[in-house]
Scaffold this motif. Structure first.
Motif, PDB file in Angstrom:
ATOM      1  N   UNK A   7       0.832  -1.197   0.000  1.00 16.07           N
ATOM      2  CA  UNK A   7       0.000   0.000   0.000  1.00 16.07           C
ATOM      3  C   UNK A   7       0.869   1.250   0.000  1.00 16.07           C
ATOM      4  N   UNK A   8       0.318   2.302  -0.587  1.00 15.12           N
ATOM      5  CA  UNK A   8       0.909   3.636  -0.541  1.00 15.12           C
ATOM      6  C   UNK A   8       0.137   4.461   0.478  1.00 15.12           C
ATOM      7  N   UNK A   9       0.856   5.190   1.339  1.00 14.71           N
ATOM      8  CA  UNK A   9       0.233   6.081   2.301  1.00 14.71           C
ATOM      9  C   UNK A   9       0.952   7.424   2.269  1.00 14.71           C
ATOM     10  N   UNK A  10       0.217   8.499   2.529  1.00 20.98           N
ATOM     11  CA  UNK A  10       0.782   9.845   2.535  1.00 20.98           C
ATOM     12  C   UNK A  10       0.678  10.398   3.956  1.00 20.98           C
ATOM     13  N   UNK A  11       1.842  10.722   4.527  1.00 15.05           N
ATOM     14  CA  UNK A  11       1.872  11.243   5.898  1.00 15.05           C
ATOM     15  C   UNK A  11       1.450  12.716   5.889  1.00 15.05           C
ATOM     16  N   UNK A  12       0.457  13.084   6.668  1.00 18.83           N
ATOM     17  CA  UNK A  12      -0.100  14.441   6.575  1.00 18.83           C
ATOM     18  C   UNK A  12       0.835  15.513   7.101  1.00 18.83           C
ATOM     19  N   UNK A  63       5.709  11.737   2.095  1.00 20.46           N
ATOM     20  CA  UNK A  63       5.398  12.878   2.953  1.00 20.46           C
ATOM     21  C   UNK A  63       4.598  13.929   2.188  1.00 20.46           C
ATOM     22  N   UNK A  64       3.552  14.407   2.827  1.00 16.56           N
ATOM     23  CA  UNK A  64       2.811  15.539   2.294  1.00 16.56           C
ATOM     24  C   UNK A  64       3.705  16.782   2.307  1.00 16.56           C
ATOM     25  N   UNK A  65       3.355  17.754   1.488  1.00 13.28           N
ATOM     26  CA  UNK A  65       4.084  19.025   1.437  1.00 13.28           C
ATOM     27  C   UNK A  65       3.177  20.099   2.022  1.00 13.28           C
ATOM     28  N   UNK A  69      -0.989  23.013   1.055  1.00 12.56           N
ATOM     29  CA  UNK A  69      -2.268  23.244   1.715  1.00 12.56           C
ATOM     30  C   UNK A  69      -3.307  22.217   1.272  1.00 12.56           C
ATOM     31  N   UNK A  70      -2.980  20.941   1.516  1.00 13.68           N
ATOM     32  CA  UNK A  70      -3.856  19.836   1.132  1.00 13.68           C
ATOM     33  C   UNK A  70      -4.267  19.065   2.385  1.00 13.68           C
ATOM     34  N   UNK A  71      -5.353  19.478   3.046  1.00 19.10           N
ATOM     35  CA  UNK A  71      -5.736  18.882   4.326  1.00 19.10           C
ATOM     36  C   UNK A  71      -6.126  17.410   4.238  1.00 19.10           C
ATOM     37  N   UNK A  93     -11.242  15.234  -9.167  1.00 18.64           N
ATOM     38  CA  UNK A  93     -11.641  15.481  -7.782  1.00 18.64           C
ATOM     39  C   UNK A  93     -12.568  16.692  -7.716  1.00 18.64           C
ATOM     40  N   UNK A  94     -13.565  16.602  -6.827  1.00 18.47           N
ATOM     41  CA  UNK A  94     -14.541  17.683  -6.732  1.00 18.47           C
ATOM     42  C   UNK A  94     -13.976  18.938  -6.060  1.00 18.47           C
ATOM     43  N   UNK A  95     -13.320  18.789  -4.921  1.00 24.40           N
ATOM     44  CA  UNK A  95     -12.820  19.950  -4.177  1.00 24.40           C
ATOM     45  C   UNK A  95     -11.548  20.486  -4.825  1.00 24.40           C
ATOM     46  N   UNK A  96     -11.487  21.777  -5.132  1.00 20.12           N
ATOM     47  CA  UNK A  96     -10.282  22.340  -5.753  1.00 20.12           C
ATOM     48  C   UNK A  96      -9.011  22.083  -4.954  1.00 20.12           C
ATOM     49  N   UNK A  97      -9.072  22.152  -3.619  1.00 23.18           N
ATOM     50  CA  UNK A  97      -7.826  21.946  -2.872  1.00 23.18           C
ATOM     51  C   UNK A  97      -7.403  20.483  -2.847  1.00 23.18           C
ATOM     52  N   UNK A  98      -8.312  19.575  -3.163  1.00 27.03           N
ATOM     53  CA  UNK A  98      -7.932  18.169  -3.255  1.00 27.03           C
ATOM     54  C   UNK A  98      -7.238  17.865  -4.582  1.00 27.03           C
ATOM     55  N   UNK A  99      -7.457  18.667  -5.594  1.00 24.42           N
ATOM     56  CA  UNK A  99      -6.798  18.448  -6.875  1.00 24.42           C
ATOM     57  C   UNK A  99      -5.286  18.630  -6.757  1.00 24.42           C
ATOM     58  N   UNK A 100      -4.879  19.415  -5.773  1.00 23.36           N
ATOM     59  CA  UNK A 100      -3.443  19.624  -5.568  1.00 23.36           C
ATOM     60  C   UNK A 100      -2.759  18.392  -4.983  1.00 23.36           C
ATOM     61  N   UNK A 101      -3.532  17.412  -4.554  1.00 17.89           N
ATOM     62  CA  UNK A 101      -2.935  16.173  -4.040  1.00 17.89           C
ATOM     63  C   UNK A 101      -2.274  15.361  -5.151  1.00 17.89           C
ATOM     64  N   UNK A 102      -2.707  15.559  -6.394  1.00 18.46           N
ATOM     65  CA  UNK A 102      -2.109  14.828  -7.517  1.00 18.46           C
ATOM     66  C   UNK A 102      -0.710  15.368  -7.755  1.00 18.46           C
ATOM     67  N   UNK A 103       0.272  14.576  -7.400  1.00 11.24           N
ATOM     68  CA  UNK A 103       1.666  15.025  -7.485  1.00 11.24           C
ATOM     69  C   UNK A 103       2.455  14.162  -8.452  1.00 11.24           C
TER      70      UNK A 103
END
Length: 308
Positions: A7-12, A63-65, A69-71, A93-103
């Motif tokens: 599994x892949x996990x992203x540390x907040x 690790x998250x960056x 600002x990706x809660x 993704x529906x929420x604009x700030x969630x689209x920034x999660x695509x890295x």
């Protein structure tokens, strides 16, 4: 192959209750006077990673960056999915700030460690207001090439049709609501499918016809149904994921809250089949509105020979 060991996990790094998702996610709670949310979320995350590794799950951590600002970054399964045929999907993704999660750096790292045969990017649908949020929207029965999805603002039928065409999966659609008749935002909070069990809140389907179709599909593919109540669903009993350890034995990953919400009979049925990876992630469930399954992005890709 229905389950994976990896599994892949992203540390907040910027976790909080996301104001851009609260309108559609009724599982999110508004808490006050809860102290250092970030530290509590990171501690819950780290402890859960250890719980997974204790039962021999291979966990890859990114690790998250904080500056992004990706809660909700710790829920990567909504924007990326990797299937056994080597295809890597990215989703709208529906929420604009969630689209920034695509890295792109995450995708590059995955391509370094695993064999990616093809990339398919569905995110351009965002420009037309259409969304399909990965394995939050889609519950995949890999062995039978069936996907299950509840209709919501985050799960577009049109994007679903494109996923069907590209992947070969057939989607079974239905409406699902919570106890207050509010639409359920992601299918994975009311349905989990593993090799043996389908854990589902059947009461969430207001249509008896669609409920019957869902039961028929699950039973026809050999699943034993564990039906949970609205109250149990609210404790994330369906937001769980079957994995397998390094020798192929089944493991169920879920929160401590979810496990304690199952009845004694249900606990016996599950624990007699699989090992458990449990951990208290209440702060993540309460503010994020997602549980253990949401934190886990399955990796079905083949590992590269140089990877160790």
């Amino acid at each position: 192959m229905q389950t994976t060991n990896t599994v892949l996990m992203v540390r907040p790094a910027a976790f909080m209750g996301n104001p851009e998702t609260q309108a559609s996610n009724t599982f999110q709670k508004r808490l006050v006077d809860i102290g250092d949310v970030q530290s509590k979320a990171q501690l819950a995350f780290d402890n859960y990673v250890q719980a997974l590794r204790n039962v021999d799950i291979d966990v890859h951590i990114i690790d998250d960056i904080a500056e992004h600002d990706t809660p909700d970054s710790l829920f990567p399964n909504n924007w990326i999915a990797m299937l056994e045929d080597g295809t890597l999907y990215t989703f709208p993704m529906e929420a604009p700030n969630r689209r920034r999660e695509r890295r792109e750096d995450i995708i590059i790292q995955l391509d370094t460690d695993f064999v990616v045969n093809k990339r398919i990017d569905l995110s351009p649908h965002e420009l037309e207001g259409r969304y399909l949020e990965g394995t939050g929207s889609l519950i995949l029965d890999h062995d039978n090439y069936i996907a299950y999805s509840c209709r919501s603002s985050r799960s577009s039928n049109q994007v679903g049709k494109e996923f069907e065409r590209l992947s070969g999966y057939r989607i079974v659609w239905f409406d699902a609501h919570d106890l207050n008749m509010q639409p359920i935002y992601h299918t994975n909070v009311m349905l989990s499918i593993g090799r043996r069990f389908a854990i589902v809140c059947l009461s969430a389907l207001p249509s008896l016809h669609e409920r019957g179709q869902l039961v028929e599909s699950l039973k026809s593919t050999g699943k034993t149904i564990i039906d949970v109540s609205f109250e149990q669903m609210g404790s994330f009993t369906c937001n769980i994921l079957e994995l397998k350890d390094k020798v192929g034995n089944p493991v169920y990953a879920m929160s401590t809250r979810a496990w304690e919400a199952f009845t004694s009979a249900q606990q016996i049925e599950i624990s007699s089949y699989a090992r458990l990876a449990l951990g208290p992630i209440d702060i993540i469930e309460d503010l994020g509105g997602g549980g253990a399954r949401c934190m886990l992005c399955e990796v079905f890709l083949e590992k590269r020979m140089a990877y160790c």
